[in-house]
Write an enzyme that holds these catalytic residues in place. Structure first.
Site, mmCIF file in Angstrom:
data_model
loop_
_atom_site.group_PDB
_atom_site.id
_atom_site.type_symbol
_atom_site.label_atom_id
_atom_site.label_comp_id
_atom_site.label_asym_id
_atom_site.label_seq_id
_atom_site.Cartn_x
_atom_site.Cartn_y
_atom_site.Cartn_z
ATOM 1 N N SER A 144 8.902 3.700 -7.484
ATOM 2 C CA SER A 144 8.819 5.151 -7.341
ATOM 3 C C SER A 144 8.658 5.507 -5.869
ATOM 4 O O SER A 144 8.502 4.635 -5.016
ATOM 5 C CB SER A 144 7.638 5.695 -8.141
ATOM 6 N N LYS A 145 8.693 6.774 -5.628
ATOM 7 C CA LYS A 145 8.563 7.327 -4.280
ATOM 8 C C LYS A 145 7.337 6.739 -3.551
ATOM 9 O O LYS A 145 7.351 6.547 -2.350
ATOM 10 C CB LYS A 145 8.415 8.849 -4.433
ATOM 11 N N ARG A 146 6.304 6.459 -4.306
ATOM 12 C CA ARG A 146 5.079 5.944 -3.705
ATOM 13 C C ARG A 146 5.254 4.564 -3.054
ATOM 14 O O ARG A 146 4.485 4.153 -2.209
ATOM 15 C CB ARG A 146 3.959 5.883 -4.748
ATOM 16 N N GLU A 182 17.416 8.285 3.197
ATOM 17 C CA GLU A 182 16.213 8.024 3.994
ATOM 18 C C GLU A 182 16.307 6.663 4.684
ATOM 19 O O GLU A 182 15.776 6.466 5.769
ATOM 20 C CB GLU A 182 14.990 8.037 3.077
ATOM 21 N N GLY A 242 7.556 3.706 -1.139
ATOM 22 C CA GLY A 242 8.349 3.813 0.077
ATOM 23 C C GLY A 242 9.566 4.645 -0.241
ATOM 24 O O GLY A 242 9.557 5.426 -1.178
#
Ligand code: GLU
Length: 462
Positions: free
Chosen positions: A239-241, A249, A243
Site C-alpha cells: 500500500s501507499k504506506r 512517482e 512507499g
C-alpha cells in the site's frame, strides 16, 4: 496468435501492481508476435476521471510500453454492449427484473436475519405476467443455479466455484441502461480477441461471472492467469504506506524505466536466478507458465540496486538528457563525460546523480566547519597560493592528468606530502572532505572556476 490486454479502471494513478500485470501481458504478446491492447475501463462514471486515464497513457509512454491500435475506452462502446444485452434478452438468456430498490433491500435484510447468503431470489427469472407499474427494470442474466464453474487458471490450477455459493442472476444492465462491470469485461475481451488474460488474483472471484457471460454469448473462454499480489515485508498487500505505488512517482524519484520494469518482471516471475533482464531478454524469456503461485515481496534495496546498475551502464549522453528533469542541463557541457563517469558509480537514482553533479558544478556556499579545521594547516594558504599561481601560468589544462601534474609539481617543489595540498584544495573545491578525485573535479569545472574557488576559500579563511 496470442492476444493480451491491460484493462485498468481510471480511478487514480497507475499502481505498480497494475503495471506488473501490464508488463506480463505485454511481454507475452510481444514474445509471440501477438497483440497487446490497452483498454480503459471507464464505465463507472462516478469513480473515473479523464485525468487518471491520461495519466495511465503517459505512464506507458514514459516506460516505452507500446500497445496495438488506439486506446480503447469502454465509455465509447455503449452501443456494442446494448447489442449483446438485447441478444441475451431475445434468446431468453437474460430477463427484465422489476424488483424495486425497497424490495431488494427487504430481501437482503430477511436473508441476513436468517444468516443466509445475500442473493437475488430469482423472482423474475421465469416471469411472464404483467410487470408492476412504476419500476424501470434492470436486466439480469440467467446464471446456472446448481453445479460448479471451474476456472482453469494457468497459475493456480483448477479453481472450482460452486454455482450456488457464488452466483445469482447478477445484473448485466442497470435500470438506467448502463451495463455492469463483469458483463463489459467479458464482452470486450471476447470481441477484442483476447485469448490470454493475465491479471491480479484480486479478480479471481469475478471470473466465474465472466465465464457465465462468455457461455451465454457463445464466446470462447480465454486462458486465465491470476497473478498473486505484491506484498510488503509484513506479508500484507502493498500500500501507499510502504512507499511509492504510483508509477509516475518512481519517475520523479529518479528511477529509470529499465530498472522499474526489470524490478517488476522479477516480482512473481523468475528465470533461474537471473536478476538483470534487458527488455529484449524479458521478451525472449518471459513465460506466464513460470509465474509464482505465491505472493511476491516488494524490496526497495533490490530496486535501488537495479537502478544503479542501469545508471552505471547508461551512455552519458542519454544520462545527460534524463538529468534535465532535475534542472540540470549538461547536454552541451564539454566535460559531461568526465563528470558523469566520476559520479555514476555512486548514484542509486537519477535524482541522486543530479545532486552529485551539482555538488561539483556549483561553487560551494558553505564549508563543512569540522572538515575545514581538519584540512587547513599553517601552510595551507601558501600551498593553495602556489598552486593557484601555477594554474594562472598554465594555458592548456583539459584533462584530469593536466591538473594532477600541477599538483605534483607543487608537492615536489614545496617538498610536502600530497595531503597537504589535497585536503585544503578539497575544501576549496567542494566545501567538504568527501567526493571524487580532485583532478577530475578541476577538469570538469575548468581553470577559472578552480581559481575562483581557491580565492574564495582563502578569503573565508583569512
Ligand atoms: N479494470 C480492472 C482493474 O483495474 C481490471 C480488469 C481485468 O483485468 O479484467 O482492476
Amino acid at each position: 496468435m496470442i492476444v493480451t490486454r491491460f484493462a485498468p479502471s481510471p480511478t487514480g494513478y497507475l499502481h505498480i501492481g497494475g503495471l506488473r500485470t501490464a508488463l506480463f501481458s505485454y511481454l507475452w504478446a510481444k514474445k509471440n508476435g501477438g497483440k497487446f491492447f490497452l483498454r480503459i475501463e471507464d464505465t463507472d462514471k462516478a469513480r473515473n476521471s479523464v485525468e487518471a486515464a491520461e495519466a495511465i497513457v503517459k505512464a506507458f509512454e514514459w516506460l516505452g510500453l507500446s500497445y496495438d491500435g488506439e486506446v480503447i475506452y469502454q465509455s465509447s462502446r455503449d452501443e456494442i454492449y446494448a447489442k449483446y444485452i438485447k441478444q441475451l434478452l431475445d434468446e431468453g438468456k437474460a430477463y427484465y427484473c422489476y424488483m424495486s430498490k425497497e424490495e431488494l433491500a427487504e430481501l437482503r435484510e430477511t436473508q441476513i436475519a436468517a444468516k443466509e447468503r445475500t442473493m437475488y431470489n430469482g423472482k423474475y427469472r421465469d416471469f411472464n405476467g404483467t410487470p408492476p407499474e412504476g419500476v424501470t427494470p434492470a436486466i439480469r442474466i440467467k446464471a446456472p443455479q446448481s453445479g460448479i464453474i471451474t476456472v482453469k487458471d494457468k497459475v493456480k490450477g483448477d479453481v472450482v466455484f460452486n454455482a450456488l455459493d457464488i452466483l445469482d442472476d447478477f445484473v448485466i444492465a442497470r435500470a438506467d441502461g448502463s451495463p455492469t462491470y463483469n458483463f463489459v469485461v467479458a464482452v470486450d475481451d471476447a470481441l477484442m480477441g483476447v485469448n490470454e488474460v493475465i491479471r491480479g488474483d484480486d479478480h479471481l472471484s469475478n471470473t466465474p461471472k465472466q465465464i457465465v457471460v462468455y457461455e451465454a454469448l457463445g464466446f470462447k473462454i480465454p486462458n486465465f492467469y491470476h497473478v498473486p499480489m505484491i506484498h510488503n515485508h509484513d506479508g500484507k498487500k502493498l500500500s501507499k504506506r510502504d512507499g511509492a505505488t504510483d508509477v509516475m512517482e518512481y519517475k520523479e524519484m529518479g528511477y529509470t524505466p529499465e530498472a522499474l520494469l526489470n524490478f517488476l518482471v522479477r516480482l512473481g516471475w523468475s528465470y533461474g536466478d537471473q536478476e538483470i533482464f534487458s527488455m529484449e531478454e524479458m521478451k525472449e524469456l518471459f513465460n506466464p507458465k513460470d509465474i509464482n503461485k505465491s505472493a511476491s515481496i516488494y524490496n526497495t534495496q533490490k530496486l535501488d540496486w537495479l537502478n544503479s546498475h542501469y545508471i552505471k551502464n547508461m551512455p552519458n549522453t542519454e544520462l545527460a538528457e534524463l538529468l534535465t528533469q532535475y534542472d540540470l542541463v549538461l547536454t552541451s557541457h564539454d566535460k559531461k563525460e568526465i563528470l558523469l563517469d566520476v559520479i555514476k558509480e555512486r548514484a542509486k537514482t537519477l535524482k541522486e546523480l543530479a545532486e552529485l553533479a551539482k555538488e561539483i558544478l556549483e561553487t560551494p556556499t558553505v564549508y563543512d566547519e569540522k572538515a575545514f579545521k581538519k584540512a587547513f594547516k599553517e601552510d595551507s594558504i601558501e600551498v593553495l597560493n602556489t598552486f593557484g599561481a601555477k594554474l594562472t601560468k598554465a594555458d592548456e589544462l583539459h584533462l584530469p592528468s593536466d591538473y594532477h601534474q600541477i599538483m605534483e609539481e607543487v608537492v615536489n617543489e614545496m617538498n610536502i606530502g600530497f595531503g597537504k595540498i589535497g585536503q585544503p584544495l578539497r575544501i576549496a573545491l567542494l566545501g567538504k572532505l568527501s567526493g571524487p578525485g580532485l583532478d577530475s573535479v578541476m577538469a570538469i569545472i575548468g581553470k577559472n572556476e578552480t581559481m575562483l574557488r581557491i580565492a574564495q576559500v582563502i578569503a573565508v579563511h583569512s
